[in-house]
Design a protein around this motif. Structure first.
Motif, PDB file in Angstrom:
ATOM      1  N   LYS A 110       1.196  -0.842  -0.444  1.00  0.00           N
ATOM      2  CA  LYS A 110       0.172  -0.241  -0.138  1.00  0.00           C
ATOM      3  C   LYS A 110       0.834   0.963   0.185  1.00  0.00           C
ATOM      4  CE  LYS A 110      -3.758  -2.215   2.248  1.00  0.00           C
ATOM      5  NZ  LYS A 110      -4.649  -2.757   1.041  1.00  0.00           N
ATOM      6  N   ARG A 114       0.867   4.324  -2.952  1.00  0.00           N
ATOM      7  CA  ARG A 114       0.540   5.024  -2.373  1.00  0.00           C
ATOM      8  C   ARG A 114       1.566   6.206  -3.140  1.00  0.00           C
ATOM      9  NH1 ARG A 114       0.372   6.147   3.337  1.00  0.00           N
ATOM     10  NH2 ARG A 114      -1.236   4.220   2.943  1.00  0.00           N
ATOM     11  N   GLU A 118      -0.865   8.304  -5.635  1.00  0.00           N
ATOM     12  CA  GLU A 118      -1.005   9.379  -4.595  1.00  0.00           C
ATOM     13  C   GLU A 118       0.082   9.976  -3.943  1.00  0.00           C
ATOM     14  OE1 GLU A 118      -3.830   7.045  -1.483  1.00  0.00           O
ATOM     15  OE2 GLU A 118      -4.670   5.974  -3.127  1.00  0.00           O
ATOM     16  N   THR A 119       0.828  10.500  -4.408  1.00  0.00           N
ATOM     17  CA  THR A 119       2.131  10.687  -3.963  1.00  0.00           C
ATOM     18  C   THR A 119       2.046  12.109  -3.261  1.00  0.00           C
ATOM     19  OG1 THR A 119       3.513  10.509  -6.299  1.00  0.00           O
ATOM     20  CG2 THR A 119       4.348  12.224  -4.560  1.00  0.00           C
ATOM     21  N   HIS A 120       0.739  12.815  -3.422  1.00  0.00           N
ATOM     22  CA  HIS A 120       0.567  13.801  -2.034  1.00  0.00           C
ATOM     23  C   HIS A 120       0.401  13.794  -0.752  1.00  0.00           C
ATOM     24  CE1 HIS A 120      -3.365  13.378  -3.870  1.00  0.00           C
ATOM     25  NE2 HIS A 120      -3.786  13.151  -2.896  1.00  0.00           N
ATOM     26  N   ASP A 121      -0.174  12.451  -0.702  1.00  0.00           N
ATOM     27  CA  ASP A 121      -0.223  11.656   0.118  1.00  0.00           C
ATOM     28  C   ASP A 121       1.081  10.536   1.299  1.00  0.00           C
ATOM     29  OD1 ASP A 121      -2.918  12.862   0.478  1.00  0.00           O
ATOM     30  OD2 ASP A 121      -3.546  10.918  -0.421  1.00  0.00           O
ATOM     31  N   PHE A 122       1.683   9.991   0.177  1.00  0.00           N
ATOM     32  CA  PHE A 122       2.976   9.700   0.581  1.00  0.00           C
ATOM     33  C   PHE A 122       3.647  10.496   2.114  1.00  0.00           C
ATOM     34  CE2 PHE A 122       7.535   8.182   0.654  1.00  0.00           C
ATOM     35  CZ  PHE A 122       6.827   6.950   0.728  1.00  0.00           C
ATOM     36  N   GLU A 123       4.118   9.379   2.649  1.00  0.00           N
ATOM     37  CA  GLU A 123       4.630  10.112   4.436  1.00  0.00           C
ATOM     38  C   GLU A 123       5.364   9.609   3.476  1.00  0.00           C
ATOM     39  OE1 GLU A 123       4.693  13.103   5.787  1.00  0.00           O
ATOM     40  OE2 GLU A 123       2.358  13.543   5.561  1.00  0.00           O
ATOM     41  N   ASP A 126       5.996   6.822   7.071  1.00  0.00           N
ATOM     42  CA  ASP A 126       5.135   5.787   7.144  1.00  0.00           C
ATOM     43  C   ASP A 126       6.305   4.385   6.885  1.00  0.00           C
ATOM     44  OD1 ASP A 126       2.883   6.745   7.855  1.00  0.00           O
ATOM     45  OD2 ASP A 126       2.285   6.950   5.567  1.00  0.00           O
TER      46      ASP A 126
END
Length: 136
Positions: A110, A114, A118-123, A126
């Motif tokens: 996941k 991401r 969903e690069t803008h949501d990648f941290e 994590d």
């Protein structure tokens, strides 16, 4: 590697070709950039990739050989450290195993999705948490 795992890796890599892996060194880590183009995986330092893009030289390359996948349920793996000054054999082995774990483990994958979709949501924290590494 078992053929079933290889085919899962191949399928997921076709959908998500890139990922970042922290490589622990002493009291900190170096971030490695993985580019998965099955049957090959190329690893370089993230800073080198940012500076040179596709012209950055790989530190470590991996090739998968699936000639025995059907007959023996076996896929052979070869890793070559290109720059011994940038990465050791032990680090390369860990990097390959860790990268495979992110592509083959549903929970960890996941994060790969991401990062790619969903690069803008990648941290990045994590990824550090998934590997039980301290957040510096």
């Amino acid at each position: 590697m078992k053929a079933k795992l290889y085919y899962l890796l191949e399928q997921r890599a076709a959908d998500c070709r890139y990922f970042v892996i922290p490589l622990w060194r002493g009291s900190g880590y170096t971030t490695m950039f993985a580019q998965v183009q099955m049957p090959h995986v190329l690893f370089t330092g993230l800073e080198d990739y940012k500076a040179r893009g596709t012209q950055s030289a790989p530190y470590f390359t991996v090739s998968y050989y699936n000639e025995f996948a059907e007959s023996k349920d076996l896929v052979l793996i070869r890793g070559d450290v290109v720059f011994t000054s940038k990465i050791s054999d032990t680090e390369a082995k860990w990097l390959l195993e860790t990268t495979q774990s992110f592509y083959l483990n549903d929970v960890r994958y996941k994060l790969v999705e991401r990062f790619n979709k969903e690069t803008h949501d990648f941290e990045f924290k994590d990824v550090l948490q998934a590997l039980d590494m301290p957040i510096l």
